[in-house]
Design a protein around this motif. Structure first.
Motif, PDB file in Angstrom:
ATOM      1  N   LEU A 116       0.829  -1.157   0.100  1.00  0.00           N
ATOM      2  CA  LEU A 116      -0.013   0.028   0.027  1.00  0.00           C
ATOM      3  C   LEU A 116       0.833   1.273  -0.004  1.00  0.00           C
ATOM      4  CD1 LEU A 116      -2.772  -1.176   2.731  1.00  0.00           C
ATOM      5  CD2 LEU A 116      -2.690  -1.429   0.393  1.00  0.00           C
ATOM      6  N   PRO A 117       0.210   2.310  -0.466  1.00  0.00           N
ATOM      7  CA  PRO A 117       1.042   3.619  -0.502  1.00  0.00           C
ATOM      8  C   PRO A 117       1.386   4.171   1.106  1.00  0.00           C
ATOM      9  CG  PRO A 117      -0.670   3.787  -1.928  1.00  0.00           C
ATOM     10  CD  PRO A 117      -0.833   2.519  -1.136  1.00  0.00           C
ATOM     11  N   THR A 118       0.587   3.999   1.902  1.00  0.00           N
ATOM     12  CA  THR A 118       0.601   4.411   3.350  1.00  0.00           C
ATOM     13  C   THR A 118      -0.104   3.349   4.057  1.00  0.00           C
ATOM     14  OG1 THR A 118      -1.487   5.633   3.261  1.00  0.00           O
ATOM     15  CG2 THR A 118       0.526   6.780   2.394  1.00  0.00           C
ATOM     16  N   PRO A 119       0.381   3.409   5.438  1.00  0.00           N
ATOM     17  CA  PRO A 119      -0.184   2.256   6.313  1.00  0.00           C
ATOM     18  C   PRO A 119      -1.739   2.573   6.125  1.00  0.00           C
ATOM     19  CG  PRO A 119       1.385   3.517   7.332  1.00  0.00           C
ATOM     20  CD  PRO A 119       1.216   4.174   6.042  1.00  0.00           C
ATOM     21  N   PRO A 120      -2.477   1.466   6.448  1.00  0.00           N
ATOM     22  CA  PRO A 120      -3.840   1.324   6.224  1.00  0.00           C
ATOM     23  C   PRO A 120      -4.493   1.987   7.575  1.00  0.00           C
ATOM     24  CG  PRO A 120      -3.225  -0.648   6.633  1.00  0.00           C
ATOM     25  CD  PRO A 120      -1.940  -0.044   6.344  1.00  0.00           C
ATOM     26  N   GLU A 121      -5.617   2.657   7.639  1.00  0.00           N
ATOM     27  CA  GLU A 121      -5.999   3.081   8.858  1.00  0.00           C
ATOM     28  C   GLU A 121      -6.743   2.214   9.993  1.00  0.00           C
ATOM     29  OE1 GLU A 121     -10.540   4.551   7.830  1.00  0.00           O
ATOM     30  OE2 GLU A 121      -9.018   6.017   7.426  1.00  0.00           O
ATOM     31  N   GLU A 122      -6.889   0.953   9.234  1.00  0.00           N
ATOM     32  CA  GLU A 122      -7.610  -0.518  10.090  1.00  0.00           C
ATOM     33  C   GLU A 122      -6.480  -0.853  10.994  1.00  0.00           C
ATOM     34  OE1 GLU A 122     -10.173   0.719   6.584  1.00  0.00           O
ATOM     35  OE2 GLU A 122      -8.097   0.301   6.947  1.00  0.00           O
ATOM     36  N   TYR A 123      -5.266  -0.786  10.508  1.00  0.00           N
ATOM     37  CA  TYR A 123      -3.908  -1.502  11.328  1.00  0.00           C
ATOM     38  C   TYR A 123      -3.335  -0.628  12.345  1.00  0.00           C
ATOM     39  CZ  TYR A 123      -0.325  -4.571  11.764  1.00  0.00           C
ATOM     40  OH  TYR A 123       0.732  -5.604  12.283  1.00  0.00           O
ATOM     41  N   LYS A 124      -3.554  -1.249  13.607  1.00  0.00           N
ATOM     42  CA  LYS A 124      -3.117  -0.278  14.613  1.00  0.00           C
ATOM     43  C   LYS A 124      -1.611  -0.973  15.065  1.00  0.00           C
ATOM     44  CE  LYS A 124      -6.885   1.385  14.313  1.00  0.00           C
ATOM     45  NZ  LYS A 124      -7.023   2.741  13.840  1.00  0.00           N
ATOM     46  N   GLY A 125      -1.098  -1.937  14.386  1.00  0.00           N
ATOM     47  CA  GLY A 125       0.270  -2.312  14.830  1.00  0.00           C
ATOM     48  C   GLY A 125       0.250  -3.692  15.332  1.00  0.00           C
ATOM     49  N   ASN A 126      -0.926  -4.151  15.992  1.00  0.00           N
ATOM     50  CA  ASN A 126      -0.800  -5.390  16.566  1.00  0.00           C
ATOM     51  C   ASN A 126      -1.968  -6.216  16.386  1.00  0.00           C
ATOM     52  OD1 ASN A 126      -2.375  -3.951  18.110  1.00  0.00           O
ATOM     53  ND2 ASN A 126      -1.157  -4.228  19.969  1.00  0.00           N
ATOM     54  N   ASN A 127      -3.133  -5.806  15.477  1.00  0.00           N
ATOM     55  CA  ASN A 127      -4.445  -6.486  15.522  1.00  0.00           C
ATOM     56  C   ASN A 127      -4.388  -7.258  14.353  1.00  0.00           C
ATOM     57  OD1 ASN A 127      -4.166  -3.668  14.136  1.00  0.00           O
ATOM     58  ND2 ASN A 127      -6.252  -4.120  13.393  1.00  0.00           N
TER      59      ASN A 127
ATOM     60  N   ALA B 202       1.373  -6.834   9.304  1.00  0.00           N
ATOM     61  CA  ALA B 202       2.193  -6.150   8.053  1.00  0.00           C
ATOM     62  C   ALA B 202       3.413  -7.072   8.301  1.00  0.00           C
ATOM     63  CB  ALA B 202       2.564  -4.899   8.587  1.00  0.00           C
ATOM     64  N   ASN B 203       4.056  -7.363   7.147  1.00  0.00           N
ATOM     65  CA  ASN B 203       5.272  -7.965   6.768  1.00  0.00           C
ATOM     66  C   ASN B 203       6.533  -6.895   7.079  1.00  0.00           C
ATOM     67  OD1 ASN B 203       4.321 -10.430   6.295  1.00  0.00           O
ATOM     68  ND2 ASN B 203       4.453 -10.344   4.168  1.00  0.00           N
ATOM     69  N   ASN B 204       6.333  -5.581   6.994  1.00  0.00           N
ATOM     70  CA  ASN B 204       7.165  -4.795   7.285  1.00  0.00           C
ATOM     71  C   ASN B 204       7.006  -3.667   8.536  1.00  0.00           C
ATOM     72  OD1 ASN B 204       5.282  -3.400   5.857  1.00  0.00           O
ATOM     73  ND2 ASN B 204       6.788  -1.946   4.648  1.00  0.00           N
ATOM     74  N   ARG B 205       7.206  -4.160   9.428  1.00  0.00           N
ATOM     75  CA  ARG B 205       6.573  -3.614  10.820  1.00  0.00           C
ATOM     76  C   ARG B 205       7.035  -2.180  10.895  1.00  0.00           C
ATOM     77  NH1 ARG B 205       4.436  -7.071  14.412  1.00  0.00           N
ATOM     78  NH2 ARG B 205       3.380  -8.759  13.301  1.00  0.00           N
ATOM     79  N   ALA B 206       8.259  -1.867  10.340  1.00  0.00           N
ATOM     80  CA  ALA B 206       8.625  -0.265  10.497  1.00  0.00           C
ATOM     81  C   ALA B 206       7.767   0.767   9.665  1.00  0.00           C
ATOM     82  CB  ALA B 206      10.054  -0.298  10.151  1.00  0.00           C
ATOM     83  N   LYS B 207       7.306   0.111   8.408  1.00  0.00           N
ATOM     84  CA  LYS B 207       6.191   0.914   7.643  1.00  0.00           C
ATOM     85  C   LYS B 207       4.987   0.696   7.913  1.00  0.00           C
ATOM     86  CE  LYS B 207      10.081   2.232   4.371  1.00  0.00           C
ATOM     87  NZ  LYS B 207      10.479   2.252   2.920  1.00  0.00           N
ATOM     88  N   ASN B 208       4.558  -0.749   8.029  1.00  0.00           N
ATOM     89  CA  ASN B 208       3.172  -1.115   8.084  1.00  0.00           C
ATOM     90  C   ASN B 208       2.392  -0.858   6.645  1.00  0.00           C
ATOM     91  OD1 ASN B 208       3.640  -2.276  10.664  1.00  0.00           O
ATOM     92  ND2 ASN B 208       2.700  -0.274  11.528  1.00  0.00           N
TER      93      ASN B 208
END
Length: 569
Positions: A145-156, A196-202
């Protein structure tokens, strides 16, 4: 006069001609609506899918299909083994947009079909072994994705099951949205983006399909029982739908909603939407020597002597008389008594939920229960009780241990037929003895994994004249029940909009709230009642909260003719 008529007609013709000439000129000059973006893909003859493009953006990070794990069941030995998943042969048919992965025990074929703003994904699985393919976890691709999705909070975990509902998972990013859907509304499946496979950028998310249960994922996710017999094939139908950032995910998946509503039409027919009174006779596990069931939390009650029981019966009937006055004042349709068996045990067994056991568990109530319910029915009110979809283990109960036993199959899954039969029997008893038609069903699974809705379909089929109010629900529950919600405990005010999209006549029963909450959420509650939702109230005492509920119903009956017949006699 005729001259004016001809002048007017000629003027109209000229204006009409000018209008269409303007439209034609605008289209020639490029002012017409631009064509909508379409999904474009590229299948490489050596490597498979290499590109998924929508608009000017590339969304495919990695098109490699992987079987992350599988289990094969041998019916002859009863053993389950995990086959090796690293060795496979890849076959690519560019003309068909199709890539196959041939494992020693199964062949997986993924067909990619772009159509407008949608990419359809058909995953076909043929079990080529002589064992049952019990479960598997499939990595279909990874999206970028171009930017992190708003639905993903980092651990859900962004996975969805269509068990009793729909699988619709949106990913909303800056400038756009992707909605993943399972287009099959009948067969259970778990799909989505686990992390996310790339946890730094999500921004990179694997797309998974699962059956069975994966050990890495939360235990709250449902078990997907979808085995594939030897020599048989199963097919999953998913799609990625692309749209604008502000697009409604439900609108992008409107065809799935339509299919669902046609497949599972509304079955519940309950016209009366007036409020329902709640009654609680006891307090849990007080351990009063002469009042072990905790009636009215009064340690002075004595149900161990004839004199004490006689006094107890008088109090029960006086309580009913007082409640009837409140029900009449509230223009209620009826009441539900949560604890007719008393509350001798502590949580999670506070509510016994089995009216058949009143005689054995609460002999003092057995002697007066018939007269108690008759007072309400004689006054014209519906009556009801609390049920549980478990069986009470009396031996454990008497020893003070957890006593409610779930009915399970040999493979430790909830036994749908046995649970349905149990609830049907409990309802039959309460209907035949007391005329009950209102039933709150406590502890039907948990919020993330309610019991199979098939249980409640069977219950409604057996008892079409009752209202069942389950504690937990999936989307499909609304076709057969009126699920419980709670403003006080969960901030809920009404039936969710995605439910009403499918079932316009669906409704919820909202548990009693405090005076403050009723005041702050009044507008939302008026709207909810206007749309057919039911509010409950405390029916054993009057107070400001009851007045506010009564005022909400008055407002609705004055303002809406469509609801007036449901909230007024």
């Amino acid at each position: 006069m005729l001259t004016y008529y001809y002048i007017a007609m000629n003027t109209l013709r000229l204006r009409t001609l000018a209008f269409f000439l303007t439209l034609f000129t605008m289209s020639q000059l490029g002012y017409a609506d631009p064509p909508k973006d379409e999904v474009k893909i590229n299948i490489d003859p050596q490597r498979g899918i290499r590109s998924i493009e929508y608009g000017d953006t590339e969304f495919l990070n990695n098109g490699q299909f992987k079987v992350l794990g599988a289990s094969l069941f041998d019916a002859a030995t009863g053993k389950t083994d995990s086959p090796e998943v690293k060795s496979f042969e890849k076959k690519i048919d560019v003309a068909k947009n199709q890539v196959s992965y041939v494992y020693p025990w199964a062949t997986y074929t993924c067909t990619y079909t772009p159509k407008g703003n949608e990419l359809a994904l058909e995953v076909s699985v043929k079990n080529t072994s002589n064992l049952t393919l019990q479960s598997h976890t499939l990595n279909i691709m990874a999206l970028r994705l171009p930017t992190p999705p708003e639905e993903y909070k980092g651990n859900n975990v962004m996975l969805a099951s269509n068990k009793g509902g729909l699988s619709i998972k949106p990913l909303t990013f800056q400038g756009g949205k992707i909605v993943l859907t399972n287009n099959d509304v009948k067969e259970d499946l778990l799909i989505g983006f686990p992390w996310a496979n790339n946890r730094a950028k999500n921004t990179v998310f694997p797309l998974w399909i699962l059956t069975g249960k994966h050990p890495w994922l939360p235990t709250s996710l449902p078990y997907i029982d979808r085995p594939i017999a030897p020599g048989k094939t199963d097919t999953y139908h998913l799609s990625l739908r692309f749209g604008g950032e502000k697009d409604d995910p439900d609108q992008l998946a409107s065809d799935v909603y339509e299919t669902f509503s046609k497949t599972y039409p509304m079955q519940l027919n309950w016209e009366d939407r007036r409020p329902i009174g709640t009654l609680f006779l006891a307090t849990a596990n007080q351990k009063y020597p002469t009042n072990p069931r905790g009636w009215w939390n009064d340690k002075k009650i004595n149900v161990t002597t004839p004199e004490g029981r006689a006094e107890f019966q008088k109090r029960v009937l006086a309580y009913a008389d007082q409640s009837i006055k409140i029900l009449k004042d509230m223009n209620a349709q009826g009441m539900i008594t949560w604890d007719i068996e008393g509350e001798e045990s502590w949580h999670p067994n506070t509510y016994v939920g089995d009216p058949r056991l009143v005689k054995e568990l609460a002999p003092e109530m057995e002697e007066v229960a018939d007269a108690y319910f008759k007072k309400f029915t004689d006054a014209g009110f519906k009556v009801g009780v609390c049920l549980r979809p478990q069986r009470l283990d009396l031996n454990a109960f008497r020893k003070g241990k957890p006593a409610q036993r779930e009915l399970k199959t040999t493979d430790q899954l909830i036994d749908t037929k046995a649970v349905a039969d149990l609830l049907i029997d409990k309802i039959s008893y309460a209907k035949d003895r007391w005329g009950c038609t209102l039933f709150y069903v406590d502890s039907n699974g948990d919020p993330n994994n309610p019991y199979d809705v098939e249980i409640f379909r069977r219950v409604l089929e057996a008892h079409p004249d009752v209202l069942v109010i389950p504690e937990h629900e999936t989307l499909l529950y609304y076709a057969y029940t009126a699920p419980l919600i709670s403003l006080q405990h969960a901030g809920q005010t009404s039936t969710p909009m995605n439910v009403r999209r499918i079932y316009p006549q669906a409704f919820t029963v909202n548990l009693s709230s405090t005076n403050k909450e009723l005041e702050s959420k009044r507008a939302a509650l008026v709207n909810a009642v206007d749309n057919g939702d039911i509010l409950t109230f405390n029916a054993w005492f009057t107070g400001p909260a009851n007045e506010k509920i009564k005022n909400i119903y008055r407002t609705v009956s004055r303002s809406s003719k469509g609801v007036k017949r449901r909230v007024e006699e």
